[in-house]
Design a protein around this motif. Structure first.
Motif, short mmCIF file in Angstrom:
data_model
loop_
_atom_site.label_atom_id
_atom_site.label_comp_id
_atom_site.label_asym_id
_atom_site.label_seq_id
_atom_site.Cartn_x
_atom_site.Cartn_y
_atom_site.Cartn_z
N GLY A 268 0.81 -1.21 0.00
CA GLY A 268 0.00 0.00 0.00
C GLY A 268 0.84 1.27 0.00
N ILE A 269 1.98 1.24 0.70
CA ILE A 269 2.88 2.39 0.71
C ILE A 269 3.56 2.54 -0.65
CG2 ILE A 269 4.91 3.42 1.79
CD1 ILE A 269 2.48 3.38 3.59
N GLN A 270 3.93 1.40 -1.26
CA GLN A 270 4.54 1.46 -2.59
C GLN A 270 3.60 2.08 -3.61
OE1 GLN A 270 6.58 -2.06 -4.03
NE2 GLN A 270 7.10 -2.72 -1.96
N LYS A 271 2.31 1.80 -3.47
CA LYS A 271 1.33 2.41 -4.36
C LYS A 271 1.37 3.94 -4.25
CE LYS A 271 -1.75 -0.71 -6.27
NZ LYS A 271 -2.66 -0.60 -7.41
N ARG A 272 1.55 4.42 -3.05
CA ARG A 272 1.61 5.87 -2.84
C ARG A 272 2.89 6.48 -3.42
NH1 ARG A 272 -1.90 8.68 1.26
NH2 ARG A 272 -3.70 7.30 1.39
N VAL A 273 3.96 5.69 -3.42
CA VAL A 273 5.20 6.16 -4.05
C VAL A 273 4.96 6.41 -5.54
CG1 VAL A 273 7.61 5.62 -4.58
CG2 VAL A 273 6.65 4.97 -2.35
N LEU B 193 -15.57 3.01 -4.53
CA LEU B 193 -14.63 4.11 -4.73
C LEU B 193 -15.04 4.94 -5.94
CD1 LEU B 193 -11.97 5.62 -4.18
CD2 LEU B 193 -10.82 3.89 -5.61
N VAL B 194 -15.33 4.29 -7.04
CA VAL B 194 -15.70 5.01 -8.27
C VAL B 194 -16.92 5.89 -8.05
CG1 VAL B 194 -16.64 4.70 -10.60
CG2 VAL B 194 -14.68 3.35 -9.87
N MET B 195 -17.97 5.32 -7.49
CA MET B 195 -19.22 6.05 -7.36
C MET B 195 -19.15 7.18 -6.33
SD MET B 195 -21.11 4.91 -9.68
CE MET B 195 -21.25 3.50 -10.79
N SER B 196 -18.22 7.07 -5.39
CA SER B 196 -18.13 8.11 -4.36
C SER B 196 -17.16 9.23 -4.72
CB SER B 196 -17.72 7.49 -3.02
OG SER B 196 -16.41 6.95 -3.11
N VAL B 197 -16.23 8.96 -5.63
CA VAL B 197 -15.18 9.94 -5.90
C VAL B 197 -15.34 10.63 -7.25
CG1 VAL B 197 -13.46 8.52 -7.10
CG2 VAL B 197 -12.71 10.27 -5.49
N SER B 198 -16.18 10.08 -8.14
CA SER B 198 -16.23 10.55 -9.52
C SER B 198 -17.22 11.69 -9.73
CB SER B 198 -16.61 9.40 -10.47
OG SER B 198 -15.70 8.33 -10.36
N ASP B 199 -16.85 12.59 -10.63
CA ASP B 199 -17.79 13.59 -11.15
C ASP B 199 -18.51 13.06 -12.37
OD1 ASP B 199 -17.03 15.94 -9.40
OD2 ASP B 199 -15.09 15.54 -10.32
N ASN C 40 -6.36 -2.59 1.25
CA ASN C 40 -7.40 -2.95 2.21
C ASN C 40 -8.40 -1.79 2.35
OD1 ASN C 40 -6.32 -1.03 4.08
ND2 ASN C 40 -4.90 -2.57 4.88
N HIS C 41 -9.43 -2.00 3.16
CA HIS C 41 -10.50 -1.01 3.27
C HIS C 41 -9.97 0.35 3.72
CE1 HIS C 41 -14.46 0.70 4.02
NE2 HIS C 41 -14.05 1.03 5.23
N GLU C 42 -9.12 0.34 4.73
CA GLU C 42 -8.58 1.60 5.26
C GLU C 42 -7.75 2.32 4.20
OE1 GLU C 42 -5.68 3.17 8.89
OE2 GLU C 42 -6.45 1.11 8.89
N GLU C 43 -6.96 1.56 3.44
CA GLU C 43 -6.13 2.16 2.40
C GLU C 43 -6.97 2.73 1.27
OE1 GLU C 43 -2.10 -0.60 2.95
OE2 GLU C 43 -3.76 -1.31 1.69
N VAL C 44 -8.07 2.06 0.95
CA VAL C 44 -8.98 2.57 -0.09
C VAL C 44 -9.60 3.89 0.36
CG1 VAL C 44 -11.14 2.16 -1.35
CG2 VAL C 44 -9.45 0.33 -1.13
N GLU C 45 -9.99 3.97 1.64
CA GLU C 45 -10.54 5.23 2.15
C GLU C 45 -9.52 6.35 2.07
OE1 GLU C 45 -13.70 6.03 3.15
OE2 GLU C 45 -14.07 4.12 2.16
#
Length: 259
Positions: free
Chosen positions: A160-165, A219-225, A188-193
């Motif tokens: 999950g940290i590597q993804k942020r890199v 994630l898609v439905m909550s973050v997308s315009d 995981n759920h926390e990382e997706v949030e």
């Protein structure tokens, strides 16, 4: 070419591409606005990553056109894509595992350096450029929560940290649009949030458009315009998350007939 600031940042028009007898994309068209999150969804094999590869010039479509910030990408070589303002992450991590987090993120600043061959040969202004790049990389590390890890080798960090890199490295290139290819995969759920909040922060506070390919529907439905739906290489729906969610073709093709 000048462009109205209110116009779309990305315009995909009738893009088609085939691989042998397989039609991967067929006459796909949509616009993505500035400072908005536009998501592309669809079942496996729908053509989402192929579309990303066409936009970032890894693939050249057989027909159609792609405009970015009012300029055609059709003849743009792949190595110039970062320079026009398009940043991208990939499904599979592409990091330098034996290098530190900071050094990985610094790679993203390469195309922004303005010192040419002679400047480097005579060390004219090089130190100032290197400081600017380092400051930008550190700023992006802080933005995505990598502050405690800047001197740590990437290969020793959790997935999950590597993804942020990778996210920070793409941001370090100073993009106008950031293309995220399944950034929630393996989180995981926390990382997706945390990813959800980060995407909105980047879009709203940095005025960077996001083009998102993702299977994580919450994630898609909550973050997308805006959401664009592909199925078997064709666009079957486009609109707000609520509009797409209630579309019968989308329910059948992707969300399930009982959605």
């Amino acid at each position: 070419m000048s462009v109205d600031a209110a116009g779309p940042l990305l315009s995909v028009s009738d893009v088609s591409i085939r691989f042998g007898g397989i039609i991967a994309l067929s006459d796909v068209s949509f616009d993505a606005a500035r400072r908005q999150v536009c998501s592309v969804i669809g079942p496996n094999g729908a053509g989402k990553t192929t579309l990303f590869n066409c936009i970032s010039r890894l693939y050249r479509p057989n027909s159609g056109s792609i405009l970015f910030d009012g300029n055609s990408l059709d003849s743009q070589p792949q190595y110039k894509i970062a320079g026009v303002g398009l940043g991208r992450t990939f499904q599979n991590l592409a990091l330098f595992r034996t290098m530190s987090v900071l050094d990985n993120v610094l790679v993203g600043t390469h195309h922004t350096l303005r010192c040419g061959f002679l400047a480097h040969a005579f060390q004219i202004g090089v130190a100032a450029e290197e400081r600017r790049a380092r400051d930008r990389a550190l700023e992006m590390c802080d933005l995505v929560g990598l502050g405690p890890y800047v001197d740590v080798d990437v290969g020793s960090l959790p997935f999950g940290i590597q993804k942020r890199v990778e996210f920070a490295r793409a941001l370090a290139a100073e993009p106008k649009m950031l293309m995220l290819d399944e950034p929630a995969a393996g989180l995981n759920h926390e990382e997706v949030e945390g990813l959800r909040a980060l995407i909105r922060d980047v879009c709203d506070k940095m005025s960077i458009a996001i083009l998102l390919v993702e299977h994580h529907m919450n994630l898609v439905m909550s973050v997308s315009d805006k959401v664009v739906v592909l199925n078997f290489g064709r666009k079957i729906a486009e609109g707000s998350p609520d509009t797409v969610r209630s579309n019968p073709d989308v329910m059948e093709a992707y969300l399930g007939t009982e959605a």
